[in-house]
Design a protein around this motif. Structure first.
Motif, PDB file in Angstrom:
ATOM      1  N   TRP A   1       0.865  -1.184   0.000  1.00 41.49           N
ATOM      2  CA  TRP A   1       0.000   0.000   0.000  1.00 41.49           C
ATOM      3  C   TRP A   1       0.899   1.230   0.000  1.00 41.49           C
ATOM      4  N   LYS A   2       0.638   2.156  -0.924  1.00 41.65           N
ATOM      5  CA  LYS A   2       1.384   3.400  -0.989  1.00 41.65           C
ATOM      6  C   LYS A   2       0.412   4.560  -0.867  1.00 41.65           C
ATOM      7  N   THR A   3       0.669   5.448   0.078  1.00 46.89           N
ATOM      8  CA  THR A   3      -0.218   6.572   0.311  1.00 46.89           C
ATOM      9  C   THR A   3       0.000   7.658  -0.731  1.00 46.89           C
ATOM     10  N   ALA A   4      -1.075   8.039  -1.421  1.00 47.77           N
ATOM     11  CA  ALA A   4      -0.995   9.087  -2.433  1.00 47.77           C
ATOM     12  C   ALA A   4      -0.724  10.425  -1.768  1.00 47.77           C
ATOM     13  N   GLY A   5       0.107  11.231  -2.398  1.00 49.83           N
ATOM     14  CA  GLY A   5       0.425  12.547  -1.871  1.00 49.83           C
ATOM     15  C   GLY A   5       0.709  13.513  -3.003  1.00 49.83           C
ATOM     16  N   ALA A   6       1.331  14.627  -2.682  1.00 52.78           N
ATOM     17  CA  ALA A   6       1.604  15.651  -3.692  1.00 52.78           C
ATOM     18  C   ALA A   6       2.701  15.221  -4.651  1.00 52.78           C
ATOM     19  N   GLN A   7       3.635  14.424  -4.187  1.00 48.12           N
ATOM     20  CA  GLN A   7       4.747  13.990  -5.021  1.00 48.12           C
ATOM     21  C   GLN A   7       4.495  12.580  -5.553  1.00 48.12           C
ATOM     22  N   PRO A   8       4.863  12.345  -6.812  1.00 45.91           N
ATOM     23  CA  PRO A   8       4.651  11.007  -7.380  1.00 45.91           C
ATOM     24  C   PRO A   8       5.573   9.970  -6.755  1.00 45.91           C
ATOM     25  N   LEU A   9       5.095   8.755  -6.701  1.00 45.36           N
ATOM     26  CA  LEU A   9       5.899   7.617  -6.276  1.00 45.36           C
ATOM     27  C   LEU A   9       6.316   6.856  -7.528  1.00 45.36           C
TER      28      LEU A   9
END
Length: 709
Positions: free
Chosen positions: A657-665
């Protein structure tokens, strides 16, 4: 419940990953097209496409469903399947699921559009349940094959299947046979058609022959790839549950949104306390509020020190840690009545680190309304000023805090945010108490409770209770008031037989009850022959359905005849016989289960709201999701994020699980991963509508739970 999901809007948060696609393919288009990470499920209302949709739904993999039987449904044409976005060709779906290899009329423009789309963008197609015929790469059954019942069939994964999408299995794929009177599956077994490029992945012996016939295989033709499934199933059947992961991995190339694991956690309630025994003459449990004969004294069942030794040895052998939900007063009272000694508590505390521990309140008091037990069944008492009389906030808080303090003093390795109340009390109990005790939320806040256990049979969905979220627990039908197998059978017979047979008649009043008996079980053999295989099958079904919710039993079931272990061992041993070592049972504690349920709920809400968009361009996948929402993703082993390994290894893949944020993963595939290639634009071979396919009653309406015949 089926969900129809359409083109989503881009929102805040970006996940970028490389895509795993079929081996032996290389990128041809320049610039490469955009391919949305969404599956197209074309349904005819049958159980097979419904099962695949349910698998995608549970994992959190986005899909769009088109129901061929629905009036006004969208037409599947070139514009429905593909368009252009920002000057780049876009394929709207990464895979296509059809009810069979051609569910349309002969010469259908929709089938032609799908075939062209699959060739152009290298999109795989799953034939959810189809007839064995040359159009699907197989000989017809009358050409040395078989068509008929598949109940009890012993199928196997082929070497190609083990090296490919079904490598997480050990090899055996047993088909269920739950009822001798209900047809539960149907299959076509056949060998590849002459000259067909067909690779069987799952097969079985053709009756009366030495040859084996395909049940699941890959057919490559006309620049297209099809996964051809020639047996019918529903979402609950074990044979589908075993193969569901591989079907998804095949059609997505091993890279998709969503994640799936096999979970098994077991809570043992009432530890340190005693559970009152079932009375076969009264057909109730003396000491229980609904057992009215006060002249009969309760007969307690309580573990002994040897039962603790057995539990630790069982855990070591089966690789599972039990969660012990404890009531401290059980030990306090025992010491008071036995000169300060409690050999059971001494042994449990000596072995405290062998288990996980959960606060189950100090006395196991009922924490909802004040119960009026002068009537059977009990009712909620009325307060002096009118309305319901409730257990107070102070009383609830004292039950929680006193038990926690005792546990801390005893050195128990507690996680203070976890709580299971006695009988899940404090929360609503239909029909007597249809709402939560209004004092419960405050008491939970007083004690820092963030996760509270609920009974899945009456409160299955995660919900907020004050500061806490519920963790639904499956009750095993191994009764709290039984320490011996004969007691369990006697009570089981009472509950699930008719009044004419001396039973309660619950099944006459509620015919949908799945565990009803046509006749009483033999007291000597009924537990081992009927109840154990039935409860094992039910629990294993939960395990194979990507369901993290725990099961619960009681300390009495680990005492005397230790009747819980045959069921628990049936699950763990049965699982080990089916799955490869890289796909172990996941055994999370309560707070981790709650967090998983919470993440899934928020992800589902984002999908349903249309707030998720995912696509690949060349070797990169981009996911837009609302900031703060955790995105589940499954990738090939060796995928990395900023030079660090991504996800956790499971079933030959990695997922996380990766938390979405302002910066891309950004996630990068290993160098060995292959890029996609567009298909050749050769014309399709001859096609025709698939003949009517048989669907047995036990598939269209799943066969009731019963032991294997």
């Amino acid at each position: 419940m089926k969900r129809r999901m359409y083109a989503a809007l881009c929102t805040v948060g970006t996940l970028v990953a490389s895509l795993a696609l079929p081996a032996g393919q290389a990128l041809a288009a320049d610039p490469p097209p955009r391919v949305d990470l969404r599956v197209l499920v074309v349904s005819d209302g049958g159980p097979a496409t419904d099962a695949i949709a349910a698998e995608l739904d549970t994992a959190g993999t986005p899909y769009t469903e088109v129901d061929l039987t629905a009036p006004g449904r969208p037409v599947i044409d070139a514009g429905f399947l593909a368009d252009t976005v920002d000057g780049r060709d876009r394929a709207k779906f990464q895979a296509v699921v059809l009810p069979n290899d051609n569910p349309f009329a002969a010469g259908s423009a929709e089938m032609a559009a799908l075939a062209s789309y699959e060739r152009t963008y290298a999109i795989p197609q799953v034939d959810a349940y189809t007839y064995a015929r040359p159009e699907a790469g197989l000989k017809t059954p009358d050409n040395g094959g078989y068509s008929g019942s598949a109940d009890g069939l012993r199928a196997e994964v082929t070497p190609a299947g083990l090296a490919g999408p079904f490598g997480y299995l050990d090899g055996d794929v047993p088909f269920e046979d739950l009822s001798p009177t209900v047809g539960e599956s149907y299959a076509f077994l056949s060998t590849p058609a002459d000259g067909a490029d067909f690779t069987p992945y799952v097969d079985a012996s053709i009756p009366g022959q030495s040859a084996r016939g395909s049940l699941v295989g890959e057919y490559r033709h006309d620049g297209r790839r099809e996964l051809v499934v020639t047996f019918v199933y529903n979402r609950y059947q074990q044979q589908f549950r075993l193969l569901a992961r591989g079907i998804v991995e095949w059609m997505t190339g091993g890279t998709h949104l969503g994640a799936s694991h096999n979970y098994f956690a077991v809570h043992v309630d009432d530890v340190f306390a005693a559970d009152d025994r079932w009375n076969s003459e009264l057909n109730c449990t003396p000491g229980d509020v609904d057992c009215a004969d006060s002249s009969v004294e309760p007969d307690p069942i309580r573990m002994e020190p040897d039962d603790v030794a057995y539990a630790t040895a069982w855990q070591d052998t089966h690789g599972l840690t039990l969660d012990l939900a404890y009531n401290a007063v059980g030990s306090v009272d025992h010491r008071a009545e036995n000169g300060g000694t409690d050999a059971l508590a001494d042994r449990l505390l000596a072995d405290r680190d062998e288990f996980r521990w959960i606060n189950h309140t100090y006395t196991h008091a009922f924490l909802g309304c004040v119960q009026d037990t002068t009537v059977v069944p009990w009712t909620c008492a009325t307060a002096p000023g009118g309305g319901t009389a409730w257990v107070t906030r102070a009383e609830i808080s004292d039950e929680i805090a006193t038990n926690r303090v005792w546990g801390e003093a005893a050195g128990l390795p507690l996680h203070h945010g976890e709580l299971v109340t006695g009988e899940h009390s404090g929360m609503k109990v239909d029909p007597q108490q249809p709402e939560d005790n209004p004092n419960l939320a405050g008491a939970l806040a007083d004690n820092g409770i963030t996760w509270i256990g609920s009974d899945n049979s009456r409160d299955p969905l995660q919900r907020q209770v004050g500061p806490a979220l519920t963790v639904s627990r499956y009750p095993m039908n191994v009764f709290y008031n039984a320490g011996r197998a004969a007691e369990q059978v006697d009570e089981y017979n009472w509950i699930y037989t008719s009044r004419a047979q001396g039973g309660s008649g619950i099944c006459e009043d509620n015919p949908a009850t799945s565990t009803c008996l046509p006749q009483p079980l033999d007291p000597a053999t009924g537990y081992a022959d009927h109840i154990v295989p039935l409860e094992t099958r039910i629990a294993l079904g939960h395990v194979l359905a990507n369901d993290p919710r725990p099961h619960f039993i009681h300390q009495s079931n680990l005492a005397e005849d230790r009747i819980a272990y045959p069921v628990l061992s049936g699950v763990t041993d049965g699982y080990a016989a089916l799955f490869a070592d890289d796909t172990p049972l996941v055994n999370p504690r309560m707070e981790d289960i709650g967090a998983e349920m919470q993440r899934r709920l928020r992800w589902r809400q984002a999908l349903d709201a249309g707030d998720v968009t995912a696509y690949r361009v060349g070797s990169t996948v981009t996911v837009h999701a609302p900031a703060g929402v955790a995105v589940p993703a499954t990738m090939p082993a060796g995928t990395s994020e900023a030079s660090a390994a991504f996800g956790d290894a499971y079933a030959g893949q990695v997922s996380g699980w990766k938390t979405a944020g302002a910066q891309p993963l950004t996630l990068a595939l290993p160098a060995s991963a292959d890029a996609p290639v567009t298909g050749t634009d050769r014309p399709a071979g001859p096609t025709s509508t698939v003949p009517a396919l048989p669907v047995p009653a036990g598939v269209s309406e799943p066969a009731a739970f019963a032991p294997t015949s």
